[in-house]
Design an enzyme around this catalytic site. Structure first.
Site, PDB file in Angstrom:
ATOM      1  N   GLU A 100      17.588   3.516   7.412  1.00 25.95           N
ATOM      2  CA  GLU A 100      18.637   3.395   6.375  1.00 25.95           C
ATOM      3  C   GLU A 100      18.276   4.379   5.274  1.00 25.95           C
ATOM      4  OE1 GLU A 100      21.272   1.712   6.641  1.00 25.95           O
ATOM      5  OE2 GLU A 100      20.847   0.241   8.209  1.00 25.95           O
TER       6      GLU A 100
ATOM      7  N   CYS B  37      21.833   3.440  -2.853  1.00 25.07           N
ATOM      8  CA  CYS B  37      22.120   4.366  -1.748  1.00 25.07           C
ATOM      9  C   CYS B  37      23.623   4.503  -1.545  1.00 25.07           C
ATOM     10  CB  CYS B  37      21.451   3.875  -0.476  1.00 25.07           C
ATOM     11  SG  CYS B  37      21.852   2.162  -0.122  1.00 25.07           S
TER      12      CYS B  37
ATOM     13  N   GLY C 185       1.997   2.797   5.594  1.00 22.54           N
ATOM     14  CA  GLY C 185       3.219   3.096   6.359  1.00 22.54           C
ATOM     15  C   GLY C 185       2.888   3.970   7.562  1.00 22.54           C
TER      16      GLY C 185
ATOM     17  N   GLY D  85       0.839  -1.194   0.000  1.00 23.53           N
ATOM     18  CA  GLY D  85       0.000   0.000   0.000  1.00 23.53           C
ATOM     19  C   GLY D  85       0.868   1.237   0.000  1.00 23.53           C
TER      20      GLY D  85
END
Ligand code: NAD
Length: 482
Positions: free
Chosen positions: A253, A287, A215, A209
């Site tokens: 992170e 990243c 979240g 979602g």
């Protein structure tokens, strides 16, 4: 408009994985999954809402009552089962990462394999990690923190799911996962594999979602004890702020703007290929990407020539072709973001050595950008300070070793760094002065026991090995009076 044949091949996903079963979504919103190589719709996904998230959290809360009491050996057995079932799906997981995300084949497979290996690595780390210590009349046990919410980004979906799940299971936590909605097909393939492991119902639950809906519910729900998040700084900040109301433990992170320092004694025939892999791995959507290349002024001309030569190998195109080094960006939005940074670099006066604005020739239909190397970049330019998350490298000149260290650390991020040079003592001395969670010397390398995570805005906490498991544990001390 989709033709009949196209319509027939569009996949439909309408379920989430809750309490050990695929159940119909309560949420009704439908999202298209777009193939990055051609902009076509390849799937329609029904997104979860807050109610789906609450059902998943509730299942995890109920399962925690017994799973939280499991022994090291029981959890080790579950980790072995997970490793076994996921290992059998490496090919499918790689194929769907190429299709949905556009990951280049050579890199997608590595990502999937490192995800699969996370279960074995967590089992080993768990066996080595003391969960009980005592002295005198005091006993300290390391207890699972409770229900863990795992929220992740789209650029290495299989790895994030496996890594976070492995550490949480090793610690005895039950889990609700919310991978990026843009990775729905990859998540589905992964969850079908994980389901074969036969873990007790409710130990792991997966809802697809939106971050702002599912979240956000996970972050504010009092039954979730911990959030382990991989994603952007902006969302990481919001999770920390909103999670404070229920005193969430957090692992964040976040982004990076990693420096690669070429020392002046470096052998360029090896160093430039390594530096460009660091910069352009996963099509620059990484990243850890080494997007600032720090070069001694005395060797600048040689470095320019070596980069131009090596960039001839950086072919862009169909990610399923194993010869291609760079695939499309994940979405139109990401394509536009990268293009806007290339424009900004030009406006701010950096020189384009390779690449530039616009699609590579013949690849206009997909979200392909031209891998771009800027030279004459100053470290205070936007392209040297902000995370672009695409194949754009900034070459920055430095005067001395101290100047290189100063420039490397002059950035809000501190996730990853590299030092390339011939004198290993010198490379180690420089590495020890870098403000980053991980520094590699002389090439990209990995160790599943070593911690992963960032200094400064690159995050809070660490993953991998014992560090990753400890992030899901709380010490409890029991003291007996004499
Ligand atoms: P993002 O922050 O937009 O989204 C990450 C996840 O958070 C997604 O699942 C999203 O749905 C969810 N989310 C969005 N808003 C939320 C909210 N308000 N509350 C809770 N969850 C929410 O990041 P992205 O665009 O998916 O990924 C790119 C970013 O991830 C880059 O900055 C990159 O550096 C970072 N990243 C970091 C690492 C690392 O290990 N440090 C690894 C990969 C990617």
């Amino acid at each position: 408009m989709a033709t009949m044949t196209e319509r027939e091949t569009i996949k439909t996903l309408t379920t989430h994985y809750i309490d050990g079963a695929f159940v119909e979504s309560h949420g009704r919103e439908v999202m298209d999954i777009i193939k990055p190589t051609n902009g076509q719709v390849i799937a329609r996904v029904t997104l979860a809402d807050e109610e789906d998230a609450r059902r998943a959290i509730d299942a995890a809360r109920r399962a925690f009552a017994s799973f939280g009491k499991t022994t090291k050996d029981e959890r080790s057995r579950y980790l072995r089962q997970l490793q076994k079932v996921v290992s059998a799906h490496i090919d499918d997981l790689t194929a769907v990462m190429i299709e949905e995300y556009g990951g280049v084949a050579r890199f997608a497979r590595l990502i999937v394999e490192s995800g699969v290996n996370a279960f074995a690595a967590a089992e080993k780390a768990l066996q080595e990690l003391p969960l009980r210590e005592s002295w005198g009349k005091t006993t300290v046990t390391m207890e699972p923190v409770g229900v863990a919410g795992l929220i992740t980004a789209w650029n290495a979906n299989a790895l994030f799911i496996c890594l976070k799940l492995a550490s949480a299971i090793a610690a005895g936590c039950t889990v609700v996962m919310k991978p990026s909605e843009m990775s729905s097909l990859q998540t589905r393939t992964m969850v079908e594999a994980l389901n074969e492991a036969g873990l007790p119902n409710g130990v792991f639950n997966v809802v697809t979602g939106l971050g702002t809906i599912v979240g956000a519910e996970m972050v504010r729900n009092p039954d979730v004890a911990k959030i382990s998040f991989t994603g952007s700084v902006a969302v990481g900040e919001q999770i920390m702020r909103d999670g404070a109301a229920t005193m969430k433990r957090v692992t964040l992170e976040l982004g990076g703007k990693s420096p690669t320092i070429l020392l002046d004694d470096v052998a360029l025939d090896k160093a430039i290929p390594s530096a460009l892999i660091l910069a352009f791995m996963n099509s620059g959507q990484a990243c850890a990407a080494g997007t600032r290349l720090l070069v001694p002024k005395s060797r600048l001309d040689e470095v320019r020539r070596a980069i131009k030569d090596e960039m001839r190998n950086y072919t862009v195109g169909d990610p399923s072709d194993p010869n291609n080094m760079v695939g499309p960006m994940v979405s139109r939005k990401q394509y536009e973001r990268v293009e806007s940074y290339i424009r900004k670099g030009i406006e701010e006066g950096a020189e384009v050595l390779v690449g530039g604005e616009g699609h590579p020739k013949g690849l206009e239909a997909g979200f392909y950008v031209r891998p771009t190397v800027f030279v004459n970049v100053k470290n205070d330019m936007t392209i040297a300070q902000e995370e672009i998350f695409g194949p754009v490298l900034s070459v920055i000149a430095y005067d001395s070793e101290d100047d290189a260290i100063r420039i490397a650390n002059d950035c809000k991020y501190g996730l990853h760094s590299a030092v390339l040079g011939t004198d290993i003592q010198r490379a180690r001395r420089v590495a020890s002065q870098l403000r980053a969670g991980r520094v590699v010397i002389n090439n990209m390398t990995d160790d599943p026991d070593a911690p992963w995570g960032g200094f400064k805005f690159s995050g809070v906490g660490r993953e991998y090995g014992k560090y990753g498991i400890q992030a899901f544990l709380e010490p409890r001390a029991i003291l007996e009076a004499a």
